[in-house]
Design an enzyme around this catalytic site. Structure first.
Site, PDB file in Angstrom:
ATOM      1  CB  SER A 131      -0.960   0.032   1.279  1.00 27.91           C
ATOM      2  OG  SER A 131      -1.780  -1.003   1.323  1.00 27.91           O
ATOM      3  N   GLY A 148      -4.482  -1.599  -1.134  1.00 30.86           N
ATOM      4  CA  GLY A 148      -3.654  -1.449  -2.011  1.00 30.86           C
ATOM      5  C   GLY A 148      -3.505   0.105  -1.994  1.00 30.86           C
ATOM      6  CB  CYS A 185      -7.145  -0.897   3.152  1.00 30.59           C
ATOM      7  SG  CYS A 185      -6.208   0.782   3.093  1.00 30.59           S
ATOM      8  CG  HIS A 225      -4.109  -2.256   7.049  1.00 28.70           C
ATOM      9  ND1 HIS A 225      -3.727  -3.000   6.299  1.00 28.70           N
ATOM     10  CD2 HIS A 225      -4.655  -0.869   6.679  1.00 28.70           C
ATOM     11  CE1 HIS A 225      -3.450  -2.187   5.193  1.00 28.70           C
ATOM     12  NE2 HIS A 225      -3.988  -0.968   5.434  1.00 28.70           N
ATOM     13  CD  GLU A 284      -3.738  -6.215   7.923  1.00 31.94           C
ATOM     14  OE1 GLU A 284      -3.135  -5.195   7.725  1.00 31.94           O
ATOM     15  OE2 GLU A 284      -4.960  -6.373   7.774  1.00 31.94           O
TER      16      GLU A 284
END
Length: 380
Positions: free
Chosen positions: A55, A236, A264, A354, A356
C-alpha cells in the site's frame, strides 16, 4: 530511482518538498535519488511491516518515532517479498540493532533493496508541516544526486500526483496462489490482491479458510472457478477513482450475493460499487494507534491504518443503493472519516483500516470472525 550501495554514514542528503521546503541530513540506506508522495506514519514499532506493505508504493514514509532500527531486520516479518516505499525518512537511526531475531540492520536492508533514505532531520517539524500543508510530492537526493535547489525542486514538481494514480496493477501478484487452511478446512475464499499483506490470508487460514489469492485483473469467471464461499478485496495503493476493473468485479460479486469482505482499498471499492464517491484526505491516516468506533456495537478500537483516500458516505442515515440498504459501520474518532461500510440486506461489509494487525493492535481481529459468520449464514 537511481541508487548506489556505498557507505552512507557521512554522505550528505536533502529532502525537497514540492512547496520548496528543504530538509538537510545524511544518507540512510542507498545513496542516490528517489521520488514519491511524502507521508508520515505514527507507529512507534513495526517499521519492517510498514516498509514491506504494498500500500506504500510510490510514497516516501516519514517515521514520527524519533529512533528507528533498534530491532534490525529479520526474515519473518515481511508483509510481501520486497520493500515498497519509495524512500524512508528517520531522525535518529539505531547504530547497532539489538534483537535476537535480527539478521541484519535496517540500513543494510535498505541498501540491499536500493531504497534511498535520509536521516538526521527534524522529523517532528516535517510532520507538523505535512499536517498543516498536506501530503505532497517530494524527492530525496544524496551523494552525487544533490544539485542546486532550483534544479531539485523542478524535478520534484515534475513528478505525477498521487491523486489520479493507478497503482494496484503494479503491486498485485502475477500468478494465483493458495494459502491452505490451518487445521480442518471450513471455507474457500477468493482473495483479490490489490496489494495484499501476507498476514491477511494467514488470519483467514487460522480460521479454517483456504485462501485463493488472485491477481487484481482476475475476471468473475476466474473468481468463481475456485467455488468460493466468500470473496475478499484487499488493501492497496493509489487512487480508488481509477479502479474501474475491481469495481466492476465487486459489482458482479454483489449481484450474486456472495459473502464479501473488503479491507482498506477494498473498502473504497465497495463504496464506489454502492454509488458513493471517494476523495483524497489532506494527510491521511498512517500508523498503528488510530481510534475507531464500531457503530454496530459502540465499542472503540485502537487500529492500524494506511490510507490517503476515503469514502464519501453519509454518517447520519442509512443509504439506499442498488444492492439494498447500506450504512457507515465504523468511523474514525479523530476526524469522522468513514472507516467501514455494511450492507443491511445482503452479506457484505468492509473496513478502511487493517484488522490483520501487522504491525498493530489486535482489537479488530473479530472482523475475520464476522466474515466467517457471513459465510456460515449463507451456507445455512
Amino acid at each position: 530511482m537511481t541508487t548506489s550501495t556505498r557507505g552512507t554514514t557521512k554522505v550528505p542528503a536533502v529532502l525537497v518538498l514540492e512547496d520548496g521546503r528543504i530538509f538537510r541530513g545524511r544518507a540512510y540506506g542507498a545513496v542516490g535519488e528517489t521520488f514519491g508522495e511524502a507521508v508520515f506514519s505514527t507507529g512507534m514499532t513495526g517499521y519492517q511491516e510498514t516498509l514491506t506493505d504494498p500500500s506504500y508504493d510510490r510514497q516516501i514514509v516519514v517515521a514520527t518515532a524519533p529512533q528507528i532500527g533498534n530491532t534490525g531486520w529479520n526474515d519473518e516479518d515481511d508483509e510481501s517479498d520486497r520493500i515498497w516505499v519509495s524512500g524512508y525518512v528517520v531522525r535518529d537511526p539505531a547504530r547497532v540493532p539489538s534483537n535476537w531475531r535480527a539478521k541484519r540492520s535496517l540500513d543494510a536492508e535498505l541498501v540491499a533493496q536500493h531504497v534511498v533514505g535520509i536521516s538526521g532531520i527534524d522529523t517532528r517539524a516535517l510532520t507538523r508541516h505535512l499536517r498543516e500543508s498536506g501530503s505532497m510530492r517530494a524527492g530525496i537526493f544524496s551523494g552525487e544526486a544533490v544539485g542546486s535547489r532550483a534544479e531539485l525542486l523542478a524535478r520534484v514538481q515534475a513528478q505525477p500526483q498521487m491523486k489520479g494514480a493507478s497503482l494496484y496493477e503494479a503491486v498485485t501478484t502475477k500468478e494465483a496462489y493458495v494459502v491452505p487452511a490451518v487445521g480442518e478446512k471450513r471455507f474457500t475464499v477468493a482473495a483479490i490482491d490489490l496489494g495484499i499483506k501476507g498476514m491477511t490470508p494467514h488470519r483467514m487460514a487460522e480460521r479454517g479458510i483456504e485462501v485463493h489469492v488472485l491477481p487484481a485483473t482476475a475476471s468473475a469467471a476466474e473468481v468463481y472457478a475456485v467455488d468460493p464461499d466468500g470473496v475478499f478485496f484487499s488493501n492497496g495503493p493509489g487512487d480508488p477513482a481509477t479502479a474501474d476493473g475491481p469495481v466492476a468485479l465487486m459489482t458482479e460479486v454483489l449481484q450474486r450475493r456472495t459473502p464479501l469482505f473488503g479491507i482498506c482499498f477494498g473498502n473504497q471499492i465497495l463504496g464506489r460499487a454502492l454509488g458513493f464517491g471517494t476523495y483524497k484526505l489532506k494527510y491521511g491516516h498512517r500508523g498503528i494507534n488510530q481510534p475507531v468506533q464500531d457503530r454496530t456495537t459502540g465499542k472503540v478500537e485502537v487500529t492500524a491504518h494506511n490510507h490517503g483516500f476515503a469514502v464519501d458516505a453519509p454518517l447520519d442515515r442509512v443509504s439506499e443503493t442498488k444492492f439494498g440498504r447500506a450504512e457507515v459501520s465504523h468511523v474514525c474518532l479523530n476526524d469522522d472519516v468513514v472507516e467501514g461500510l455494511q450492507l443491511l440486506d445482503q452479506p457484505a461489509f468492509s473496513v478502511q483500516y487493517h484488522p490483520e494487525a501487522a504491525a498493530g493492535p489486535h482489537d479488530a481481529a473479530y472482523l475475520f470472525d464476522r466474515f466467517v459468520s457471513l459465510m456460515e449464514g449463507q451456507r445455512a
